[in-house]
Motif scaffolding. Sequence first.
Motif, PDB file in Angstrom:
ATOM      1  N   LEU A 130      -6.457  68.338  31.681  1.00  0.00           N
ATOM      2  CA  LEU A 130      -7.448  67.389  31.253  1.00  0.00           C
ATOM      3  C   LEU A 130      -7.550  67.424  29.384  1.00  0.00           C
ATOM      4  O   LEU A 130      -7.279  68.650  29.249  1.00  0.00           O
ATOM      5  CB  LEU A 130      -8.741  67.582  31.986  1.00  0.00           C
ATOM      6  CG  LEU A 130      -9.104  67.280  33.336  1.00  0.00           C
ATOM      7  CD1 LEU A 130     -10.382  67.561  33.864  1.00  0.00           C
ATOM      8  CD2 LEU A 130      -8.432  65.668  33.709  1.00  0.00           C
ATOM      9  N   PRO A 131      -7.966  66.305  28.827  1.00  0.00           N
ATOM     10  CA  PRO A 131      -7.969  65.005  29.701  1.00  0.00           C
ATOM     11  C   PRO A 131      -7.053  64.222  29.790  1.00  0.00           C
ATOM     12  O   PRO A 131      -5.775  64.443  29.414  1.00  0.00           O
ATOM     13  CB  PRO A 131      -8.739  64.261  28.273  1.00  0.00           C
ATOM     14  CG  PRO A 131      -8.173  64.985  27.138  1.00  0.00           C
ATOM     15  CD  PRO A 131      -8.139  66.315  27.411  1.00  0.00           C
ATOM     16  N   TRP A 132      -7.013  63.301  30.921  1.00  0.00           N
ATOM     17  CA  TRP A 132      -5.707  62.442  31.132  1.00  0.00           C
ATOM     18  C   TRP A 132      -5.937  61.091  30.393  1.00  0.00           C
ATOM     19  O   TRP A 132      -5.180  60.074  30.622  1.00  0.00           O
ATOM     20  CB  TRP A 132      -5.838  62.098  32.699  1.00  0.00           C
ATOM     21  CG  TRP A 132      -5.633  63.426  33.574  1.00  0.00           C
ATOM     22  CD1 TRP A 132      -5.020  64.331  33.127  1.00  0.00           C
ATOM     23  CD2 TRP A 132      -5.509  63.329  34.870  1.00  0.00           C
ATOM     24  NE1 TRP A 132      -4.757  65.283  34.333  1.00  0.00           N
ATOM     25  CE2 TRP A 132      -5.156  64.620  35.436  1.00  0.00           C
ATOM     26  CE3 TRP A 132      -6.038  62.347  35.988  1.00  0.00           C
ATOM     27  CZ2 TRP A 132      -5.121  65.034  36.747  1.00  0.00           C
ATOM     28  CZ3 TRP A 132      -5.890  62.847  37.289  1.00  0.00           C
ATOM     29  CH2 TRP A 132      -5.508  64.118  37.497  1.00  0.00           C
ATOM     30  N   HIS A 133      -6.757  61.011  29.384  1.00  0.00           N
ATOM     31  CA  HIS A 133      -6.588  59.793  28.572  1.00  0.00           C
ATOM     32  C   HIS A 133      -7.103  60.138  26.959  1.00  0.00           C
ATOM     33  O   HIS A 133      -7.418  61.184  26.785  1.00  0.00           O
ATOM     34  CB  HIS A 133      -8.260  59.045  29.078  1.00  0.00           C
ATOM     35  CG  HIS A 133      -9.446  59.600  28.520  1.00  0.00           C
ATOM     36  ND1 HIS A 133     -10.100  60.649  29.403  1.00  0.00           N
ATOM     37  CD2 HIS A 133     -10.125  59.389  27.499  1.00  0.00           C
ATOM     38  CE1 HIS A 133     -11.124  60.961  28.850  1.00  0.00           C
ATOM     39  NE2 HIS A 133     -11.385  60.078  27.767  1.00  0.00           N
ATOM     40  N   ALA A 170     -15.129  60.752  33.591  1.00  0.00           N
ATOM     41  CA  ALA A 170     -15.603  61.175  34.824  1.00  0.00           C
ATOM     42  C   ALA A 170     -14.214  60.884  35.904  1.00  0.00           C
ATOM     43  O   ALA A 170     -14.356  61.711  37.095  1.00  0.00           O
ATOM     44  CB  ALA A 170     -16.702  60.156  35.155  1.00  0.00           C
ATOM     45  N   PHE A 171     -13.386  59.948  35.760  1.00  0.00           N
ATOM     46  CA  PHE A 171     -12.271  59.879  36.406  1.00  0.00           C
ATOM     47  C   PHE A 171     -11.502  61.192  36.421  1.00  0.00           C
ATOM     48  O   PHE A 171     -11.085  61.623  37.377  1.00  0.00           O
ATOM     49  CB  PHE A 171     -11.416  58.815  35.919  1.00  0.00           C
ATOM     50  CG  PHE A 171     -10.054  58.582  36.576  1.00  0.00           C
ATOM     51  CD1 PHE A 171      -9.936  58.291  37.880  1.00  0.00           C
ATOM     52  CD2 PHE A 171      -9.068  58.997  35.718  1.00  0.00           C
ATOM     53  CE1 PHE A 171      -8.678  58.386  38.462  1.00  0.00           C
ATOM     54  CE2 PHE A 171      -7.602  58.796  36.223  1.00  0.00           C
ATOM     55  CZ  PHE A 171      -7.583  58.804  37.528  1.00  0.00           C
ATOM     56  N   GLY A 172     -11.096  61.607  35.377  1.00  0.00           N
ATOM     57  CA  GLY A 172     -10.332  62.933  35.136  1.00  0.00           C
ATOM     58  C   GLY A 172     -11.079  63.905  35.870  1.00  0.00           C
ATOM     59  O   GLY A 172     -10.507  64.835  36.796  1.00  0.00           O
ATOM     60  N   LEU A 173     -12.302  64.153  35.631  1.00  0.00           N
ATOM     61  CA  LEU A 173     -12.997  65.366  36.367  1.00  0.00           C
ATOM     62  C   LEU A 173     -13.073  65.517  37.760  1.00  0.00           C
ATOM     63  O   LEU A 173     -12.997  66.273  38.619  1.00  0.00           O
ATOM     64  CB  LEU A 173     -14.417  65.377  35.910  1.00  0.00           C
ATOM     65  CG  LEU A 173     -14.517  65.964  34.347  1.00  0.00           C
ATOM     66  CD1 LEU A 173     -15.913  65.757  33.842  1.00  0.00           C
ATOM     67  CD2 LEU A 173     -13.884  67.393  34.006  1.00  0.00           C
ATOM     68  N   ARG A 174     -13.170  63.901  38.393  1.00  0.00           N
ATOM     69  CA  ARG A 174     -13.037  63.725  39.795  1.00  0.00           C
ATOM     70  C   ARG A 174     -11.904  64.027  40.516  1.00  0.00           C
ATOM     71  O   ARG A 174     -11.803  64.313  41.641  1.00  0.00           O
ATOM     72  CB  ARG A 174     -13.828  62.269  40.224  1.00  0.00           C
ATOM     73  CG  ARG A 174     -14.110  61.876  41.624  1.00  0.00           C
ATOM     74  CD  ARG A 174     -14.646  60.602  41.623  1.00  0.00           C
ATOM     75  NE  ARG A 174     -14.421  59.993  42.760  1.00  0.00           N
ATOM     76  CZ  ARG A 174     -14.885  58.667  43.213  1.00  0.00           C
ATOM     77  NH1 ARG A 174     -15.463  58.091  42.176  1.00  0.00           N
ATOM     78  NH2 ARG A 174     -14.978  58.320  44.273  1.00  0.00           N
ATOM     79  N   ARG A 175     -10.723  63.809  39.821  1.00  0.00           N
ATOM     80  CA  ARG A 175      -9.337  63.935  40.311  1.00  0.00           C
ATOM     81  C   ARG A 175      -8.680  65.299  40.207  1.00  0.00           C
ATOM     82  O   ARG A 175      -7.843  65.500  40.851  1.00  0.00           O
ATOM     83  CB  ARG A 175      -8.517  62.464  39.707  1.00  0.00           C
ATOM     84  CG  ARG A 175      -9.026  61.362  39.889  1.00  0.00           C
ATOM     85  CD  ARG A 175      -9.034  60.984  41.493  1.00  0.00           C
ATOM     86  NE  ARG A 175      -7.816  61.171  42.178  1.00  0.00           N
ATOM     87  CZ  ARG A 175      -7.636  61.337  43.543  1.00  0.00           C
ATOM     88  NH1 ARG A 175      -8.604  61.460  44.465  1.00  0.00           N
ATOM     89  NH2 ARG A 175      -6.386  61.334  44.046  1.00  0.00           N
TER      90      ARG A 175
END
Length: 371
Positions: free
Chosen positions: A273-276, A324-329
């Motif tokens: 992370l991060p993925w963005h 939030a997306f990265g943390l969730r995945r």
Amino acid sequence: MIRTALVVGGGVGGMSASLSLAKRGVAVELIDIDPQWRAYGAGISVTGLSLRAFDDLGILDEIREQGFVGTGFRLRTPDGAVVMETPRHAGLAPIDSSGGIMRPVLHAILQKHVRKADVTVTLGVEPRGFRESGDGVTVALSDGTERTVDLVVAADGIQSKTRKTLFPDAPAPQFTGQGCWRIVADRPEGLNGAEMYIGGPVKLGLNPISQDKLYAFILEHVPDNPWYADEDMLPRVAELLAPYGGDIVKIRESLGEDSLVNYRPLEWQLLPLPWHKGRVVVIGDAAHATTPHMASGAGLAAEDGLVLADEMAKTDDVEAALTAFGLRRFERARMVVENSVRIGEIEMAGGNQVDANKMLGGTMQKLKEPY
């Protein structure tokens, strides 16, 4: 909620993201470098998490019709004798089922739904650069045009050029030491679920992928990472299948110049992370490419698209949504990637298969939890 998105890559992850965002009112354009938007490969196995995601995408009925969905599992010795069989149950939830389908058939189903969702599809182009502004990102494409959108979703695979552009220091994909052969053959009478052959020289499995076809996979320890010419593939597969009896004899004898056979070395990568970066996010194999030991790569990619759309709908803050997306995945993806690689290591070392099976079972149980 964002208004516009550009999705890079027309595979399972890219199409899942396109469908999920479009269903929430986002104007989506999907681009793919292949002018024919083809899907390469033979059959794929799909486990419960994949089927649940396909159900949430609205394509499960077509998967059932054009592929295979069922329950139950057999273990066989190399001569074909059954040593263990789990019961088969009808009417179970998707998460408690499994199956298989031809990859081109799966892609065709998703492609049809993407077009029905009014997603703009542009083929034969790829990104050449990203330029951030305060409220958008401008993407330069290989055909000389540009797109300015609220969000870019990069689902461009394990060799993702977008990942390399955003995160040039990220670890490259790593070869595991195993290679995977995949073949498609006629489905013998009585093959009504997944089967695995144990105790042989290679790891061999069968899975129905339609009413009359099966998908067979062979995992081979190939530490020198060989390359095979097209004319060498059928003889090598026939050689690997020679020690096996039962249905494998018919499958081997049916191989011919029209047989669908492919091979690829197994690689993995897990992006920290991060993925963005800014308004560009990587998903699917671009973020977390796994080996096929848990048959969960397609399912994880489909889940990514669903979860991304869900997080984007919660806030107008793109940075917060992508974080939030990265943390969730991440932890879910890490578990699949690392445990799949570890199972492969146990297989190559001739280690205790009880440990490998325990790891597989525990991971699959965890994956039943909501994504």
